[in-house]
Every structure is written in structure tokens, then in C-alpha cells.
Design a protein around this motif. Structure first.
Motif, mmCIF file in Angstrom:
data_model
loop_
_atom_site.group_PDB
_atom_site.id
_atom_site.type_symbol
_atom_site.label_atom_id
_atom_site.label_comp_id
_atom_site.label_asym_id
_atom_site.label_seq_id
_atom_site.Cartn_x
_atom_site.Cartn_y
_atom_site.Cartn_z
ATOM 1 N N THR A 214 0.706 -1.143 0.006
ATOM 2 C CA THR A 214 -0.030 0.052 -0.093
ATOM 3 C C THR A 214 0.645 1.180 -0.047
ATOM 4 O O THR A 214 2.052 1.225 0.404
ATOM 5 N N GLY A 215 0.166 2.375 -0.583
ATOM 6 C CA GLY A 215 0.846 3.555 -0.315
ATOM 7 C C GLY A 215 1.556 4.158 -1.478
ATOM 8 O O GLY A 215 2.143 5.430 -1.390
ATOM 9 N N PHE A 216 2.021 3.514 -2.650
ATOM 10 C CA PHE A 216 2.701 4.029 -3.893
ATOM 11 C C PHE A 216 1.663 4.551 -4.705
ATOM 12 O O PHE A 216 0.592 4.354 -4.893
ATOM 13 N N ILE A 217 2.454 5.835 -5.352
ATOM 14 C CA ILE A 217 1.653 6.751 -6.343
ATOM 15 C C ILE A 217 2.261 6.648 -7.696
ATOM 16 O O ILE A 217 3.733 6.502 -7.622
ATOM 17 N N LEU A 218 1.634 7.074 -8.600
ATOM 18 C CA LEU A 218 2.380 7.239 -10.071
ATOM 19 C C LEU A 218 3.124 8.612 -9.879
ATOM 20 O O LEU A 218 2.869 9.462 -9.200
ATOM 21 N N ASP A 219 4.293 8.596 -10.655
ATOM 22 C CA ASP A 219 4.993 9.700 -10.729
ATOM 23 C C ASP A 219 5.111 10.151 -12.173
ATOM 24 O O ASP A 219 5.744 9.697 -12.866
ATOM 25 N N LEU A 236 6.251 6.363 -2.930
ATOM 26 C CA LEU A 236 5.508 6.228 -1.907
ATOM 27 C C LEU A 236 4.969 7.735 -1.516
ATOM 28 O O LEU A 236 5.619 8.798 -1.546
ATOM 29 N N LYS A 237 3.795 7.689 -1.333
ATOM 30 C CA LYS A 237 3.094 8.958 -0.894
ATOM 31 C C LYS A 237 3.405 9.069 0.273
ATOM 32 O O LYS A 237 3.304 8.528 1.453
ATOM 33 N N THR A 238 3.962 10.590 0.518
ATOM 34 C CA THR A 238 4.419 10.826 2.004
ATOM 35 C C THR A 238 4.076 12.103 2.029
ATOM 36 O O THR A 238 3.894 12.998 1.441
ATOM 37 N N ALA A 239 4.303 12.324 3.561
ATOM 38 C CA ALA A 239 4.293 13.771 3.980
ATOM 39 C C ALA A 239 5.079 14.149 5.308
ATOM 40 O O ALA A 239 5.633 13.019 5.659
ATOM 41 N N PHE A 240 5.343 15.349 5.590
ATOM 42 C CA PHE A 240 6.119 15.338 6.764
ATOM 43 C C PHE A 240 5.705 15.613 7.993
ATOM 44 O O PHE A 240 4.607 16.561 8.055
ATOM 45 N N ASN A 241 5.899 14.759 8.995
ATOM 46 C CA ASN A 241 5.016 15.077 10.508
ATOM 47 C C ASN A 241 6.378 15.485 11.474
ATOM 48 O O ASN A 241 6.934 14.638 11.865
ATOM 49 N N GLY A 242 6.525 16.637 11.616
ATOM 50 C CA GLY A 242 7.493 17.249 12.597
ATOM 51 C C GLY A 242 8.620 16.554 12.165
ATOM 52 O O GLY A 242 9.634 16.263 12.922
ATOM 53 N N GLY A 243 9.061 16.906 10.980
ATOM 54 C CA GLY A 243 10.547 16.613 10.423
ATOM 55 C C GLY A 243 10.757 15.271 9.985
ATOM 56 O O GLY A 243 11.645 14.780 9.380
ATOM 57 N N VAL A 244 9.583 14.310 10.276
ATOM 58 C CA VAL A 244 9.680 13.043 9.821
ATOM 59 C C VAL A 244 8.992 12.744 8.539
ATOM 60 O O VAL A 244 7.692 13.046 8.594
ATOM 61 N N GLU A 245 9.546 12.124 7.583
ATOM 62 C CA GLU A 245 8.769 11.837 6.358
ATOM 63 C C GLU A 245 8.087 10.423 6.685
ATOM 64 O O GLU A 245 8.626 9.463 6.777
ATOM 65 N N ILE A 246 6.720 10.428 6.553
ATOM 66 C CA ILE A 246 6.013 9.546 6.672
ATOM 67 C C ILE A 246 5.039 9.088 5.568
ATOM 68 O O ILE A 246 4.944 9.666 4.629
ATOM 69 N N ALA A 247 4.880 7.763 5.658
ATOM 70 C CA ALA A 247 4.279 7.241 4.365
ATOM 71 C C ALA A 247 2.521 7.309 4.607
ATOM 72 O O ALA A 247 2.180 6.275 5.431
ATOM 73 N N THR A 248 2.011 8.184 4.259
ATOM 74 C CA THR A 248 0.694 8.510 4.658
ATOM 75 C C THR A 248 -0.474 7.649 4.013
ATOM 76 O O THR A 248 -1.576 7.374 4.624
ATOM 77 N N ARG A 249 -0.222 6.892 2.833
ATOM 78 C CA ARG A 249 -1.234 5.743 2.487
ATOM 79 C C ARG A 249 -0.847 4.433 2.821
ATOM 80 O O ARG A 249 -1.496 3.560 2.269
ATOM 81 N N HIS A 250 0.296 4.459 3.384
ATOM 82 C CA HIS A 250 0.667 2.994 3.704
ATOM 83 C C HIS A 250 0.202 2.452 4.997
ATOM 84 O O HIS A 250 0.057 3.111 6.226
ATOM 85 N N ASP A 251 -0.130 0.914 5.013
ATOM 86 C CA ASP A 251 -0.892 0.429 6.097
ATOM 87 C C ASP A 251 0.356 0.048 7.082
ATOM 88 O O ASP A 251 1.295 -0.538 6.594
ATOM 89 N N ALA A 252 0.350 0.608 8.092
ATOM 90 C CA ALA A 252 1.221 0.541 8.974
ATOM 91 C C ALA A 252 1.253 -0.729 10.032
ATOM 92 O O ALA A 252 2.019 -1.018 10.787
#
Lengths: 559, 546
Positions: A214-219, A236-252
């Protein structure tokens, strides 16, 4: 009881063996190359087939006279380029042309193997760049490492689109890729031993793998270049959460696999705010592939595919035991590197029919050509001239490829880059007949009719490709005495067919078809008459008729 | 191809169709016995198998109206609405509540066929441990096997091989001058493979083009085949070449003799869908089949195929769940089959042809975020034709009783295929055995029950009496769109003397089956009489045989 052996073929190659190796390891050989390989050891021949060489330059858009895919200079077509579907045709022509021009080398053959094993369809992907980059990825790993390739292909843009990987997210998973990944591309299905349990993997494994993926997107702009390959990749679709790059669509969460994989658990090593970090999510993907390839059955599955591609379509229990099993060992123990396993197979006694005295199980000449082998094989054998790719780009693309070769491939029954099924072209996977699937009544007739296309016997004004058989007989150097009809028939049938023909068959071509029942001296005098004048009408026609006859046979369908 | 003409064939501009003669028949000597084994099979009925490749989403084809809320909640982003101008079409308001189905709004043609008694649905078809792989799932059903079977042949291949002994060498024959089975297009599916030799199916796309092609290629075949795998492949190739030569002229002749009627076949989906979904991929195939049949083709089974059903994503348009890829496919399928059967009726072939849909599995009950559905399990089968007992067999799927998000199957697919082989084709016992369906005889769906009409003048009232011949029990299956008031069922000998009476003390519901034990009846011919309060009794003959 038959016995088979992967032991090294100890004799030097004779012409027959050299021709066989070249037919299987490349898209066809000319006589000169066959003779050059004769007298080598199998090992030396293999070394020649795998010499290091540069990757081909990318395709060029005639409209701009420049490539449109080649990071970092340009990743994607722009307004100044031709339309997407035209660019796609240019790419396909370029891919086919690599097969035509790569000489005596394994790389294009293995690139094709990878494409036939893990296919793609332009209809679904709808991006010529994405398909080009996938092809470049295959070429890069064609003589490299399958496991590494696999890690890349999971997040390749074309693949993410083809099997819906880019919509697979933690909130709404999409199983399409995970399912086919297990079933078609890596470990394969075993017998169904319970509901949802296919021995090698289960439906729950599909669900778990889906979550890992889960969590990958097209470039879509192809800006993200993989550091290892230099080729654009999905991200991977990511965003920054307090300086940490997190995979927002990935099942953790935790992904638990079945007993088929030893109950393996995959989960992110590091999370932040309930999401996996980017590194952790990538690490999970890595672990998933390692898990699958750690199963010996993956090596066996791929080896069976390789066997059917290079040797014969049927694998009986003796072959499974004597050949596939040890071959899988070599593949597995070399961490899925292609060179050792290909070397083992293509230099073995089994490959050259030298592992037992029985002839009924001989494999030389036992594969049915795909349309590509029919077409490219013929072009390569006769070194047919093509418009120059640098200076005659439009003729190259339109006259040669678009008008002739694409059309022939389609008519002969191959939907190139548009397979009906996600398993690919049926000949490479469909039980029970595998390569027999190339043959239907219509396909076979078009394959025969290719002789007309090759020699432009339909009187097209501007044929993109043209074999002048008279010119070849006269000047190629392979017919010592063109005035001797028997020599012409012998040379053509010996090198165009993968098996010997009996005397009656040879007589049919020589006496019935070529000489029309007349004495050989009649040809000789026709030939001499031609040499002393400018009138080639008779000799050209007769040679065309002869070559047509040789091509329009079941023998020519084999390699 | 005649060798002299081959040599002189310089240019194709003036090439006339050269008939093929070049095959040295001395190499292919037909044993006298085979010549004599001309087909004398049960009948000449035709089956058209329409393959929906990819796995059709049944729930959006037939909406279970008794569970509409559950249906909607499982797949709100793709559900067909219950109101508005694009709501589902109620197929049949006379069905009992638990069987009420709604149709996708674009398949009104199916409702029309249903109302004319030309369509049947069998609900919840599948098999145990249903396989969710396109290829395996499809192959299992082509094989006619269980989830764990691995046959190299298809049930149609085996059945036809039995009915047409001596294939390929004994054909074409006077009784069967045409390909025994035809697969439209270029694929060689397992369906027509036999256990040995080339498949009994023949690929056809365009008879005229095929003829032109075949008559201009080929030389004398090799006489000897090496004793090697290459030799095996040569033999295989030669069988194809030979069959092409034999069928090319005949197919052209049949095609030219045949015409379609004035019925218009649909070409385009009229509403919104992706561009690649708009053209009807089925019309051309069915139109060709109708024309070949009209031209006198004696082919028994046709297989045609349309793809695009693997709707993992974008099954519907995001802004309107009734439009899009799946809608277009539904429209194409049912409008083309209606046109086909209308065409057949106009051509006088209506009683001869049965068509049915086949898809490797259904789809998941709940949708995904991509407006699509993943692979599922049970799925309905649609049948079309005049020879059917029309109606809905079975009841709606139970959305509260899922397994892994998928529907449970209730009817094994072989219960349908056995009915086709035994009741439609009237196969010999060897044919049934070759197909592999002996075990399914007793549970086969009575699709073609020898229909007996109750004289009440209402549509869709039909009774099916089976099996025939019978040995232990005789069943009377009712398919009624309302309750029927039957007094009794009697069995009489052929002189009319009553031997058994079964009183029916309650109104008979649709799908009710009444069984009568006949173990004590000696072998012979009998009559069954179904006596209702209205009109004269319906009678039917049957045979007891052990």
C-alpha cells in the motif's frame, strides 16, 4: 527410462549445435555468425553471448530529432513532441529494432523473456514513457539479478498503473497486483489443497502482501529517479510530520503471512503518529520480496519458465527432477543472478541433446517460433537492409515498422504490448500447449505468407523492407557456385531449418519446385545467361519461388 | 496448393482462388472404419458460449432487491440507485420476495427477452473452493473439473470428440462438412482441447479473408517426420494446415450462402463510458455465427469472447454509478444477444440455438476505493433461446452469509452443463461420460424440461418433467410466476389406466418440485398427467428404463 543431465557439454560445438544455440539465445543468426560459433566450446560461446556492452540509445522522435525519454535531459514528452500514441509506436519500433540489430547476444532475448514473463498493456497504462522506462528496467537486469528487478518492478510506474498498485492504500486496499505477483510472476500456484490455499501461497497471503504494497503512487512526470537504476520509478506518497517523512497511504499494521512463508510477520520498524516512516515502508517491501524469493519454489517456477522459453514446452517428471530441480538450485544458490543459471542451462548436455542416446526426446528444433522469431529471424538471416535510423527516420518508422512489421506481427497472432490477459501472451504460459498457442489456421497462413512480404511479391511501390534473394545468392558469399541449383537448395534448407530434412524432401524443393522437373543444367544456363546480360527476370523469379516454398512450410515454423 | 500453379503465381493482382489439391492423400490414408464412422449424433442443436473474460460483477448486473440496503451499504460508491431516472429495472414483480431482482438500467433488452420467455437465469453458480485466478478459474470450468483437477482437455472437447469419432482424419465428412466447433477470434482456449491431438475447435474470424489467405499459401507437406520433439511439433502443425485447407473453401461457401436478417445489431454504447469501452465487441461475433448457421453450417458449438470485465478499478464513473465500463459491457452483452436471437428467429433458426454466458468468477461484494471490485466467487449464469424453460432458477445471494467478503455458491456449474449435454444435445451415455458429467445427472438444473403448458393462458407458467428416461423417481418441477392450483399428479400407462396418484393439497409455489417414486414401475412407456382446477390436464410421455 529417460535420463537427463545438466552436466557441461564437453564437445566443441559443431555447426548444428552452434546454430541451435544462436537460434535459442538470440532472435536468429546469419550463416556467418553460425560458422563463427562453430568450433567454440559451449562455455566460450556463452561468454561471447554475454559480453559486456553499452545499452542502446533511447528512441528518437522524428519531429524533434531527439529522444524524449532519457533522464536527466528530458523525462517525458512535451508540447513540441509527437502525440502519445505516435511516440508509443516509435518506442515499439525501437524495441523491435534492438532485437533486429543486437547481433549474437543474449541481452535482447532476456529482455524479451522478462517482458513475456511480466507483461504490460499500453491500453491500460496509456503512457509511452512509462512503458519505455519499464523496458529499460528489464534491459538493465536482463543479465543481472531477478530479485533486484522484482523489487523495482513492484513500484515501477507502468506496473503500478497496469495492476492498480497506485490505488492500493491503507484505507482501501486493491489486491490486483499482489495476486498476480504471487500467481504469475514469482512463486506460482501449487495445487489447491483447501479453500483459498494454493500450497505456495494463500488468499490471506495475498491480502497481507496487498497491505505491504500500500501507499505507492504514480510519478507522472517521471522526476523521481531510482538511485540504483537511474530509471524513473513510482514513489511512496509521503508527508512530513514534525520533520519525519511518513508514508501517509501505507498500512502501518502487522502483516502476518501463512505457513507457506513460515508465518513471517512484516511490520514497519519505525512509525510516527501511527504511520510508517518512508524508510520503514520501503524496508517492508524489501522484506516481502526477500520472503518470496527465499522460497525455493520461486526459483523452480522461474526456471520452468526459462526452460519453456529456451528448451521445450513440456516438462515431464524426469525433466522436473533431473533438470528443473538442479537448475533451480543454481539459480537459488546464486541469489537469483541470471548469468549462472543461463550458463548452466545453455552449456549443458541436455540443451544440446547430448545427455542421452534417445532421439525421441531431442529438443533441437522443437520450439514453435513466435511472430517475432518468424519476422526478425528472417531479417537477421538475410541481413535485410533497413532505412537508416539516423538519416531516414520517417521511412524507418513508417515504411519499415509501422506499415509492414507491426501489421505482420498482428496478423500472425501477436498483440504486441496489448496482451489480452495479465499473464501475458498465451504462448508463454497457457497450458497445455504453450508455444503451440501461436498456431491457429489463420496465424499459420499469415506466417507462411510472410515470404511475400519479405520479398515484396505483392508489388508495393515503396516497401519499407525488401529482401532481394537474387542479390543474396549472388553476393553473400554463402553460395559458392550459384549456377549449381543443388548447392542453393542445400545451403538454404540447411541453415533456414533447425532440423535435417530427408532426401525426398530436399528433392521436392530441388527437382519439383526449383527445376520444375528439368535437368540441373537448365538452371546453370539460365544463371550464365543472366551473368552475361542485364536480364534477371527468370533467375529472380525462380529464386523467389524457391525461397517462398522453403518458408511456407511447417519446418520453417520451428527453431 | 497445386505446385504448378504455385510456381507460375507471379503476381497476385490477378490471382484467382486456386483450390487446394496439393495434399498427398496417400500419406493420410483414412481407415475404412473411420469413413464409416460418420456422425449420427443425437441431434443438431447448437450451443453458443459467450465468454465474459475478467470476472463479471454479478451484483451490479442483478441487484438483490430483497437486500437492497445491505447491497448499497457494501458498495455505496458503485451501487445502482433505487430511485431516480437511472434506477434499477425490476425484472419480474411476480417473483417471490426473496427472488426479486433488479437489472442494471441499461439492460432493458434482457427484460424483453425474459418477458418473451426467451431467457433464464441460474443464480449463485460456482463450485467448491472456487479459484480466484482468471486463468485457473476459467480453465477449471472449461475442463469441467473440480478446483483441484488438471485435465489437458475441455469438457466440450471431450464431448464433441465422442460425438464425432475419428477427428481430425475422418472430417470433413458428408454429415459434418464444417468445423465441429468454432472459436471466434484468435485464441486457442482449453475449451475445445481433447486429450490427444489437435483441438476439435477451429478458429474463424473472417471466412472470406481466410479463404483468400489459405488458397495462396503452402506447399506439399513433409512426408516423413523425425522421431524427436521437433517431429511432434511438425505433426501438430501439419494437422492445422490440413484442416485449414479442408475448411477454407467450405467456410467461404457457407458464409456466402448465408445472410443475416434485417435485424440491426447494436454497435455503440449510447451513454458515458471510457472511449475504449464504447464499441460493441460482441455484435460482430454473433452476427457472423448467425450468418454461418443461416448458410447451412452444421457446426455444433461456437465460442466467442469479450473482455474487460476485470474491473478492479473504474468499474463505474465516479460521478454516476450507472455509467462507465461495466454499464457499457452490460449494454453490449444483452443488446447483442437480443439482436442475435431476434436474428435467429427471423432466419428460422430460433429453436436450434441456445446461448449462455460464462465468466470465471464474480466479484467481491464490497467495492474498493478505485470505484471497482476485486475478484469474487459465485455469479449467475444467463441463458438465452427459445428452447429454454424461462425464469429464474435459484434465489438471490445471501449478503449476510459471505465468506471472505465473497458470495457462497449454491449451484455447481456442472449442474448446468450436464443439462446442456444431456437435455439440449441429447447426448449418448458415452458422450455424457466423455464430458465427465455422469455424477451430475441427478442434480442437473431442468433448463430444458420437456415443457408442459398448463392451460391457464398465462405467460411464464411452465412445468418441467425429468429425468427422461427415469429409473427411480420422476420429478415435476414448477416454474410459475404465481401460485398454481394443482389437484393431483397422475401416472398412467400408455393405454391411459391410472397407476399412481399424488394428491397436491396446497397451492404450488414457483420452483416447487414434486417427486414421485416409480421404482415399482416396470420398464416401458408411461404418461404423466398434471391435473389442475382449470382447463384440461397437461400430459407428457416418459420412459422408465434401468
Amino acid at each position: 527410462m529417460a535420463s537427463y543431465s545438466l552436466d557441461p557439454h564437453s564437445q566443441l560445438l559443431d555447426e548444428k549445435s552452434a546454430a541451435h544455440l544462436l537460434r535459442r539465445a538470440t532472435f536468429g543468426s546469419d550463416i556467418e555468425t553460425t560458422k563463427a560459433f562453430a568450433g567454440l566450446s559451449a562455455t566460450d560461446a556463452f561468454a561471447n553471448l554475454t559480453l559486456q556492452r553499452e545499452i542502446p540509445k533511447p528512441p528518437v522522435d522524428p519531429k524533434t530529432s531527439a529522444p524524449w525519454t532519457n533522464p536527466p535531459l528530458q523525462n517525458k514528452a512535451g508540447n513540441e513532441n509527437s502525440e502519445n500514441d505516435k511516440l508509443f509506436n516509435f518506442f515499439v519500433a525501437w524495441h523491435l529494432d534492438n532485437m533486429r540489430t543486437d547481433g549474437a547476444h543474449l541481452r535482447e532475448r532476456m529482455t524479451w523473456f522478462l517482458h513475456s514473463h511480466i507483461p504490460v498493456s499500453i491500453d491500460v497504462v496509456n503512457s509511452n514513457e512509462a512503458i519505455y522506462y519499464q523496458n529499460a528496467l528489464y534491459r538493465k537486469y536482463a543479465l543481472g539479478n531477478l530479485k533486484l528487478l522484482f523489487k523495482k518492478i513492484c513500484i515501477d510506474n507502468a506496473m503500478l498503473r497496469y495492476l492498480d498498485g497506485h490505488t492500493n492504500s491503507r484505507d482501501e486496499p486493491n489486491e490486483n497486483f499482489a495476486r498476480e505477483m504471487f500467481e504469475l510472476y514469482s512463486i506460482g500456484k501449487g495445487p489447491q489443497i483447501a479453500e483459498g490455499n494454493y500450497t505456495n501461497f494463500t488468499e490471506d497471503d495475498i491480502k497481507a502482501a496487498t497491505r505491504v504494497l500500500t501507499g505507492f503512487i504514480l510519478d507522472k512526470n517521471f522526476e523521481n529517479i531510482d538511485q540504483e537504476t537511474g530509471i524513473p520509478t513510482g514513489v511512496l506518497k509521503t508527508a512530513f510530520n514534525g520533520g519525519v517523512e511518513i508514508a501517509t497511504r501505507h498500512d502501518a499494521g502487522e502483516k502476518i503471512f501463512s505457513a507457506a512463508f513460515g508465518g513471517k510477520v512484516i511490520k514497519p520498524l519505525e512509525t510516527s503518529a501511527g504511520f510508517a516512516t518512508k524508510e520503514a515502508a520501503m524496508q517492508e517491501l524489501d522484506e516481502l520480496i526477500e520472503m518470496i524469493f527465499e522460497q525455493k519454489e520461486t526459483a523452480r517456477f522461474i526456471c520452468r519458465k526459462l526452460y519453456r522459453f529456451y528448451v521445450y514446452h513440456e516438462i515431464n517428471p524426469d525433466v522436473e527432477h533431473d533438470i528443473i530441480e538442479p537448475l533451480a538450485d543454481v539459480f537459488y544458490n546464486n541469489n537469483y543472478e541470471f548469468i549462472p543459471v543461463l550458463s548452466k542451462l545453455l552449456t549443458s548436455k541436455h540443451f544440446f541433446d547430448a545427455d542421452n542416446a534417445e532421439t525421441a526426446d531431442n529438443n533441437i528444433g522443437a520450439l514453435i517460433k513466435s511472430p517475432i522469431e518468424i519476422i526478425m529471424g528472417s531479417l537477421r538471416f538475410f541481413n535485410v537492409a533497413f532505412p537508416d535510423k539516423e538519416t531516414q527516420l520517417m521511412q524507418f518508422y513508417e515504411d519499415a515498422y509501422s506499415n509492414i512489421i507491426f501489421k505482420e506481427i498482428r496478423q500472425q497472432g501477436m498483440n504486441l504490448y496489448e496482451p489480452f490477459e495479465v499473464a501475458g501472451y498465451p504462448a508463454y504460459h497457457q497450458l497445455p500447449g504453450f508455444n503451440r498457442n501461436w498456431i491457429t489456421a489463420t496465424n499459420l497462413a499469415y506466417r507462411y505468407q510472410f515470404s511475400d512480404i519479405l520479398m515484396n511479391r505483392r508489388g508495393n511501390d515503396n516497401p519499407g523492407i525488401l529482401l532481394n534473394i537474387l542479390e543474396w545468392v549472388e553476393n553473400s558469399g554463402h553460395i559458392e557456385n550459384p549456377g549449381d541449383p543443388a548447392e542453393i537448395v542445400t545451403v538454404l534448407t540447411r541453415y533456414l531449418y533447425p532440423i535435417e530434412i530427408v532426401q525426398e524432401r530436399s528433392d521436392y524443393f530441388l527437382h519439383t519446385l526449383f527445376l520444375e522437373g528439368l535437368a540441373p543444367a537448365t538452371w546453370t544456363s539460365e544463371w550464365n545467361a543472366y551473368k552475361n546480360s542485364d536480364d534477371n527476370t527468370v533467375v529472380k523469379l525462380k529464386l523467389e519461388v524457391l525461397l517462398s516454398a522453403i518458408i511456407q512450410t511447417p519446418e520453417y515454423q520451428l527453431f | 496448393m497445386d505446385r504448378r500453379k504455385f510456381i507460375r503465381n507471379v503476381s497476385y493482382a490477378g490471382a484467382s482462388g486456386m483450390l487446394l489439391s496439393g495434399l498427398p492423400l496417400r500419406s493420410w490414408a483414412m481407415p475404412a472404419a473411420l469413413n464409416a464412422a460418420i456422425n449420427t449424433s443425437g441431434n443438431d442443436k447448437v450451443l453458443v458460449f459467450i465468454q465474459l473474460h475478467g470476472g463479471n460483477d454479478a451484483l451490479n448486473t442483478l441487484i438483490p432487491l430483497d437486500q437492497y440496503n445491505e447491497y448499497y451499504n457494501y458498495r455505496p460508491n458503485i451501487a445502482i440507485p433505487a430511485d431516480g431516472s437511472r434506477k434499477y429495472i425490476n425484472l419480474d414483480t411476480t417473483l417471490s420476495v426473496e427472488n426479486q431482482v433488479g437489472l442494471h438500467p441499461d439492460i432493458i433488452d434482457f427484460k424483453k427477452m425474459y418477458e418473451q420467455g426467451q431467457a433464464a437465469i441460474v443464480q449463485n453458480v460456482g463450485y467448491a473452493d472456487m479459484n480466484l485466478s482468471h486463468f485457473r478459474g476459467r480453465d477449471i470450468m472449461f475442463m469441467g473439473g473440480d478446483a483441484s483437477d488438471n485435465f489437458a482437455s475441455g469438457w466440450m472437447g471431450r464431448f464433441l470428440n465422442e460425438e464425432y469419432p475419428g477427428y481430425p482424419d475422418a472430417y470433413p465428412s458428408a454429415a459434418m462438412p464444417d468445423p465441429v466447433a468454432i472459436e471466434i477470434g484468435n485464441a486457442m482456449s482449453l475449451a475445445f482441447h481433447r486429450n490427444n491431438g489437435i483441438p476439435i475447435g477451429f478458429n474463424v474470424q473472417s471466412p472470406q479473408a481466410f479463404y483468400d489467405l489459405i488458397t495462396n499459401v503452402g506447399v506439399d507437406p513433409p512426408i516423413k517426420f523425425p522421431d524427436s520433439h521437433a517431429g511432434d511439433e511438425l505433426r501438430y502443425l501439419m494437422e492445422f494446415e490440413k484442416k485449414s485447407n479442408q475448411y477454407a473453401g467450405r467456410l467461404k461457401e457457407v458464409y456466402e450462402q448465408g445472410t443475416n436478417s434485417s435485424v440491426v445489431y447494436p454497435t455503440t454504447y449510447p451513454l458515458n463510458a471510457p472511449a475504449s469501452s464504447l464499441n460493441n465487441p460482441l455484435s460482430g461475433q454473433l452476427k457472423l455465427i448467425a450468418r454461418l448457421l443461416a448458410g447451412g453450417a452444421k457446426t455444433r458449438v461456437f465460442l466467442c469472447r469479450i473482455g474487460g470485465f476485470d474491473t478492479h478499478g473504474d468499474q463505474v464513473e465516479a460521478y454516476d454509478s450507472t455509467l462507465g465500463k461495466h454499464a457499457a459491457l452490460m449494454y453490449h452483452l444483452f443488446s447483442a444477444t437480443k439482436a442475435f436471437h431476434d436474428d435467429l428467429n427471423q432466419l428460422g433458426l430460433g429453436e436450434k440455438v441456445l446461448s449462455l454466458t460464462f465468466t470465471e468468477f464474480g466479484r467481491r461484494v464490497y467495492s474498493n476505493a478505485s470505484y471497482g471490485t476485486d475478484h469474487g466467487t459465485a455469479t449467475p449464469v444467463f441463458l438465452f433461446g427459445n428452447g429454454l424453460v424461462p425464469g429464474v432458477h435459484g434465489s438471490n445471494p445471501d449478503l449476510s452469509d459471505l465468506r471472505g467478503g465473497n458470495l457462497k455458491y449454491a449451484i455447481d456449474y456442472r449442474q448446468i452443463y450436464t443439462s446442456i449435454v444431456n437435455d439440449w444435445f441429447q447426448a449418448s451415455s458415452e458422450g455424457l461420460n466423455a464430458a465427465g458429467f455422469n455424477d451430475w445427472m441427478d442434480s442437473r438444473i431442468p433448463l430444458f424440461g420437456n415443457s408442459v403448458g398448463i392451460n391457464t393462458g398465462k405467460l411464464n407458467e411452465a412445468i418441467s418433467v425429468f429425468p427422461n428416461p427415469a429409473s427411480d423417481q420422476i420429478h415435476v418441477q414448477f416454474f410459475s410466476n404465481k401460485q398454481i392450483f394443482i389437484n393431483k399428479i397422475c401416472i398412467a400407462d400408455i393405454r391411459g389406466s391410472t397407476l399412481k396418484v399424488k394428491e397436491i393439497l396446497h397451492p404450488v409455489h414457483s420452483f416447487e418440485r414434486v417427486s414421485i417414486n416409480i421404482q415399482d414401475l416396470p420398464e416401458g412407456n408411461y404418461l404423466i398427467l398434471i391435473i389442475s382446477g382449470e382447463g384440461s390436464p397437461a400430459t407428457h410421455k416418459f420412459v422408465v428404463r434401468r
